[in-house]
Design a protein around this motif. Structure first.
Motif, PDB file in Angstrom:
ATOM      1  N   UNK A 122       0.764  -1.166   0.042  1.00 16.36           N
ATOM      2  CA  UNK A 122       0.075  -0.067  -0.036  1.00 16.36           C
ATOM      3  C   UNK A 122       0.779   1.254   0.036  1.00 16.36           C
ATOM      4  N   UNK A 123       2.076   1.203   0.732  1.00 15.76           N
ATOM      5  CA  UNK A 123       2.839   2.461   0.930  1.00 15.76           C
ATOM      6  C   UNK A 123       3.301   2.826  -0.722  1.00 15.76           C
ATOM      7  N   UNK A 124       3.932   1.604  -1.639  1.00 17.48           N
ATOM      8  CA  UNK A 124       4.346   2.134  -2.880  1.00 17.48           C
ATOM      9  C   UNK A 124       3.291   2.644  -3.596  1.00 17.48           C
ATOM     10  N   UNK A 125       2.016   2.413  -3.591  1.00 20.47           N
ATOM     11  CA  UNK A 125       0.947   2.913  -4.336  1.00 20.47           C
ATOM     12  C   UNK A 125       1.027   4.424  -4.022  1.00 20.47           C
ATOM     13  N   UNK A 126       0.973   4.791  -2.685  1.00 20.72           N
ATOM     14  CA  UNK A 126       1.066   6.135  -2.390  1.00 20.72           C
ATOM     15  C   UNK A 126       2.166   6.905  -2.812  1.00 20.72           C
ATOM     16  N   UNK A 127       3.472   6.291  -2.782  1.00 21.81           N
ATOM     17  CA  UNK A 127       4.726   6.773  -3.356  1.00 21.81           C
ATOM     18  C   UNK A 127       4.537   6.935  -4.697  1.00 21.81           C
ATOM     19  N   UNK A 128       4.084   5.973  -5.636  1.00 18.15           N
ATOM     20  CA  UNK A 128       3.956   6.162  -6.985  1.00 18.15           C
ATOM     21  C   UNK A 128       3.139   7.308  -7.232  1.00 18.15           C
ATOM     22  N   UNK A 129       1.792   7.440  -6.622  1.00 21.57           N
ATOM     23  CA  UNK A 129       1.055   8.431  -6.948  1.00 21.57           C
ATOM     24  C   UNK A 129       1.612   9.744  -6.687  1.00 21.57           C
ATOM     25  N   UNK A 130       2.085   9.847  -5.686  1.00 16.83           N
ATOM     26  CA  UNK A 130       3.106  11.027  -5.193  1.00 16.83           C
ATOM     27  C   UNK A 130       4.123  11.334  -6.185  1.00 16.83           C
ATOM     28  N   UNK A 131       4.911  10.403  -6.419  1.00 15.77           N
ATOM     29  CA  UNK A 131       6.008  10.645  -7.579  1.00 15.77           C
ATOM     30  C   UNK A 131       5.474  10.954  -8.703  1.00 15.77           C
ATOM     31  N   UNK A 132       4.418  10.378  -9.187  1.00 12.58           N
ATOM     32  CA  UNK A 132       3.837  10.737 -10.689  1.00 12.58           C
ATOM     33  C   UNK A 132       3.524  12.244 -10.494  1.00 12.58           C
ATOM     34  N   UNK A 133       2.693  12.538  -9.413  1.00 16.88           N
ATOM     35  CA  UNK A 133       2.226  14.238  -9.366  1.00 16.88           C
ATOM     36  C   UNK A 133       3.698  14.828  -9.177  1.00 16.88           C
ATOM     37  N   UNK A 134       4.531  14.541  -8.398  1.00 15.72           N
ATOM     38  CA  UNK A 134       5.689  15.738  -8.388  1.00 15.72           C
ATOM     39  C   UNK A 134       6.246  15.510  -9.757  1.00 15.72           C
ATOM     40  N   UNK A 135       6.685  14.516 -10.268  1.00 14.26           N
ATOM     41  CA  UNK A 135       7.358  14.585 -11.701  1.00 14.26           C
ATOM     42  C   UNK A 135       6.651  15.163 -12.794  1.00 14.26           C
ATOM     43  N   UNK A 136       5.361  15.263 -12.862  1.00 16.79           N
ATOM     44  CA  UNK A 136       4.293  15.922 -13.788  1.00 16.79           C
ATOM     45  C   UNK A 136       4.469  17.246 -13.430  1.00 16.79           C
ATOM     46  N   UNK A 137       4.475  17.739 -12.147  1.00 15.61           N
ATOM     47  CA  UNK A 137       4.576  19.023 -11.856  1.00 15.61           C
ATOM     48  C   UNK A 137       5.993  19.678 -12.518  1.00 15.61           C
ATOM     49  N   UNK A 138       6.907  18.938 -12.062  1.00 15.75           N
ATOM     50  CA  UNK A 138       8.311  19.321 -12.726  1.00 15.75           C
ATOM     51  C   UNK A 138       8.299  19.443 -13.981  1.00 15.75           C
ATOM     52  N   UNK A 139       7.715  18.676 -14.841  1.00 13.44           N
ATOM     53  CA  UNK A 139       7.695  18.418 -16.105  1.00 13.44           C
ATOM     54  C   UNK A 139       6.966  19.783 -16.717  1.00 13.44           C
ATOM     55  N   UNK A 140       5.656  20.110 -16.266  1.00 17.59           N
ATOM     56  CA  UNK A 140       5.013  21.307 -16.569  1.00 17.59           C
ATOM     57  C   UNK A 140       5.813  22.393 -16.214  1.00 17.59           C
ATOM     58  N   UNK A 141       6.441  22.546 -14.973  1.00 18.56           N
ATOM     59  CA  UNK A 141       7.237  23.735 -14.554  1.00 18.56           C
ATOM     60  C   UNK A 141       8.276  23.911 -15.569  1.00 18.56           C
ATOM     61  N   UNK A 142       9.098  22.741 -15.840  1.00 19.53           N
ATOM     62  CA  UNK A 142      10.259  22.933 -17.063  1.00 19.53           C
ATOM     63  C   UNK A 142       9.699  23.192 -18.259  1.00 19.53           C
TER      64      UNK A 142
END
Length: 112
Positions: free
Chosen positions: A1-21
């Motif tokens: 269950x933890x990895x699911x949360x980390x993956x969703x958090x990671x996808x969100x952060x990396x997507x925000x980073x890509x949008x920012x860039x």
């Protein structure tokens, strides 16, 4: 269950980073007094590194771990070159896209 949360958090952060860039260079063109701050990129890298580390601790897929490490190194190299030489390389886009891909692969691998 933890990895699911980390993956969703990671996808969100990396997507925000890509949008920012992708969007930020367009905002610099508009004369409203905005300048590039590489510390924002560094903050995204720190968040991504923490999340990727937590996922890689429990991952057994070496190719997935390689994708996480390669993506983080691409972002790190891009940020270092920005700090030292003020060069903006597309490595940061490759790294962000790689992190998004790695998180999606891990999310599907765990939950299928």
């Amino acid at each position: 269950m933890k990895n699911k949360t980390y993956d969703l958090l990671g996808i969100s952060a990396a997507t925000l980073c890509l949008i920012h860039c992708l969007i930020f260079p367009l905002l610099i063109i508009i004369p409203i007094g905005i300048s590039h701050n590489p510390y924002i990129d560094l903050a995204f890298l720190a968040i991504g590194t923490i999340i990727a580390y937590k996922i890689c601790k429990s991952a057994d897929n070496k190719l997935l771990i390689f994708l996480f490490v390669f993506s983080l190194l691409a972002i790190l190299i891009s940020i270092i070159l920005d700090f030292v030489y003020h060069i903006h390389l597309p490595l940061i886009y490759v790294g962000s896209a790689g992190l998004i891909t790695a998180h999606i692969i891990n999310h599907r691998r765990i939950h299928n």
